[in-house]
Design an enzyme around this catalytic site. Structure first.
Site, PDB file in Angstrom:
ATOM      1  N   TYR A 105     118.962 140.804 129.472  1.00 18.12           N
ATOM      2  CA  TYR A 105     118.741 142.174 128.982  1.00 18.12           C
ATOM      3  C   TYR A 105     120.047 142.922 128.758  1.00 18.12           C
ATOM      4  O   TYR A 105     120.165 143.716 127.816  1.00 18.12           O
ATOM      5  CB  TYR A 105     117.804 142.937 129.936  1.00 18.12           C
ATOM      6  CG  TYR A 105     116.376 142.573 129.671  1.00 18.12           C
ATOM      7  CD1 TYR A 105     115.739 141.547 130.370  1.00 18.12           C
ATOM      8  CD2 TYR A 105     115.677 143.181 128.627  1.00 18.12           C
ATOM      9  CE1 TYR A 105     114.450 141.168 130.063  1.00 18.12           C
ATOM     10  CE2 TYR A 105     114.377 142.799 128.322  1.00 18.12           C
ATOM     11  CZ  TYR A 105     113.776 141.790 129.035  1.00 18.12           C
ATOM     12  OH  TYR A 105     112.501 141.398 128.702  1.00 18.12           O
ATOM     13  N   HIS A 107     106.440 149.400 124.114  1.00 13.10           N
ATOM     14  CA  HIS A 107     106.926 148.460 125.128  1.00 13.10           C
ATOM     15  C   HIS A 107     108.163 148.973 125.852  1.00 13.10           C
ATOM     16  O   HIS A 107     108.923 148.188 126.422  1.00 13.10           O
ATOM     17  CB  HIS A 107     107.201 147.096 124.479  1.00 13.10           C
ATOM     18  CG  HIS A 107     105.954 146.482 123.929  1.00 13.10           C
ATOM     19  ND1 HIS A 107     105.955 145.584 122.898  1.00 13.10           N
ATOM     20  CD2 HIS A 107     104.652 146.670 124.264  1.00 13.10           C
ATOM     21  CE1 HIS A 107     104.713 145.227 122.628  1.00 13.10           C
ATOM     22  NE2 HIS A 107     103.901 145.877 123.428  1.00 13.10           N
ATOM     23  N   CYS A 149     114.908 154.942 146.232  1.00 15.05           N
ATOM     24  CA  CYS A 149     114.266 154.364 147.432  1.00 15.05           C
ATOM     25  C   CYS A 149     115.232 153.435 148.145  1.00 15.05           C
ATOM     26  O   CYS A 149     114.953 152.928 149.220  1.00 15.05           O
ATOM     27  CB  CYS A 149     112.989 153.619 147.051  1.00 15.05           C
ATOM     28  SG  CYS A 149     113.289 152.139 146.097  1.00 15.05           S
ATOM     29  N   CYS A 169     109.029 152.765 142.809  1.00 18.50           N
ATOM     30  CA  CYS A 169     109.066 154.065 143.529  1.00 18.50           C
ATOM     31  C   CYS A 169     109.008 155.208 142.539  1.00 18.50           C
ATOM     32  O   CYS A 169     108.882 156.365 142.915  1.00 18.50           O
ATOM     33  CB  CYS A 169     110.335 154.158 144.389  1.00 18.50           C
ATOM     34  SG  CYS A 169     111.807 154.648 143.477  1.00 18.50           S
TER      35      CYS A 169
END
Ligand code: BV8
Ligand code: ZN
Length: 290
Positions: free
Chosen positions: A77, A131, A195, A143
């Site tokens: 990615y 998407h 988190c 979270c």
């Protein structure tokens, strides 16, 4: 006989007839895919660009792949982010953005996560990123933390190999399946600052994951609001659901379908009332909407 029959059933190709329909028509829905960004140099999924280091792109676009090897998926990615940030929107993106500024009842659904339609100035109210976006990072633990439109390239120092540039004649070592990837340890991958337990992941919808339910509801409401005049299907093989299902839904609302795609197979199933414009979306769309 057969050719005559085929001729009579062939979809229309007249730009002028299409333009009349656009000016007389009211509601237009578009579904866009990787082919819209092909002219910007971004590889499509199923074309030649469908492979990354001998991995099927679709095999990396899953939560299981991320669980199994977050570094490999992040490298994939980060590389696509780098390509998307380096790419420029093309005249196809701009043509759709201009149409959205002119036509109140035009809604564009894109399957692309490359951020090129937003960068072309496509009004957000007329664009749905079905998407998600490769420029968003979100908490893998769910979270709720989202880092929107993060333009840093590479997304973190450890992923720098994904952001190197090489002269076009040299394959990037990262792309060469025979060049081992430098091991990236998970501790150096982006982590959730909220988190503080989970990894951050690309803000895209992976295979097996549901699309954003609020967005889906908005799209369904738009479709149910009344008849649809044109369903524009641009640069997509239309094999991924539920995105590909919108064409049928628009047809049930009376839409004439207009496909923009170089691949003649993408005209399969079109009737003589529909349109097929064979070619590159970056060339065809400006002609259809200027
Ligand atoms: C869901 C983001 C359920 C990530 C993408 C088995 C197991 C698991 C799931 C399934 C299964 N069978 C079916 C499914 C459902 C699955 C699916 O449809 N699979 C397909 C492969 C059969 N769908 C899902 O998993 C969806 N979620 O179903 O969840 C659920 C419900 C409730 C609760 C829990 C679960 C999620 C799908 C979203 C996946 N994410 N992208 C990323 O980008 O990395 S999909 C990704 O692939 C793209 O977004 C896009 O949608 C698709 C690629 O398609 P295209 O855009 O069409 O690109 P492609 O290369 O295929 O074609 C390019 C076209 O352009 C060609 O036609 C070519 O001719 C043309 N072209 C080329 N050059 C040009 C051009 N056109 C114009 N101009 C040019 N120059
Ligand atoms: Zn978190």
């Amino acid at each position: 006989r057969h050719t005559e029959y085929a001729q009579s059933m062939a979809p229309r190709t007249s730009v002028d007839e299409f333009k009349e329909l656009v000016s007389s028509g009211n509601r237009i829905l578009a579904l866009c895919g990787a082919g819209l960004s092909a002219a910007s140099g971004l590889p499509t999924f199923r074309g030649a660009g469908g492979l990354w280091r001998n991995h099927e792109a679709t095999s990396l676009a899953t939560p299981d792949a991320f669980e199994a090897d977050p570094s490999l998926v992040w490298l994939f990615y980060a590389w696509r982010r780098h390509m998307a940030l380096k790419a420029q929107p093309n005249r196809g993106h701009y043509a759709l953005a201009e149409l959205a500024k002119k036509k109140d009842n035009f809604l564009c659904l894109t399957q692309n996560v490359d951020g090129l339609s937003p960068r072309a100035g496509h009004p957000e109210s007329k664009l749905r990123l079905l998407h998600g976006s490769i420029l968003d990072n979100k908490c893998f633990n769910g979270c709720g933390y989202v880092d929107r439109n993060n333009l840093s390239d590479p997304v973190c120092p450890a992923l720098a190999p994904a952001a190197e540039d090489y002269p076009p004649d040299q394959t990037l070592p990262l792309l060469d399946p025979f060049v081992p990837i430098p091991p990236i340890n998970v501790a150096d991958l982006p982590h959730c600052p909220s988190c503080r337990t989970g990894l951050l992941r690309p803000g895209v919808v992976w295979f097996g994951e549901p699309l954003d339910s609020l967005m889906i509801m908005e799209v369904e409401n738009w479709i149910m609001r009344g008849p649809i005049d044109i369903m524009l299907v641009v640069g997509t093989a239309a094999t991924v659901y539920p995105a590909a299902g919108y064409t049928r839904k628009a047809q049930r609302r009376g839409a004439v379908v207009a496909v923009v795609n170089p691949d003649p197979d993408s005209a399969a199933g079109l009737s003589q009332n529909d349109f097929f414009f064979q070619g590159d979306a970056a060339q065809v769309l400006p002609q259809l909407f200027e």
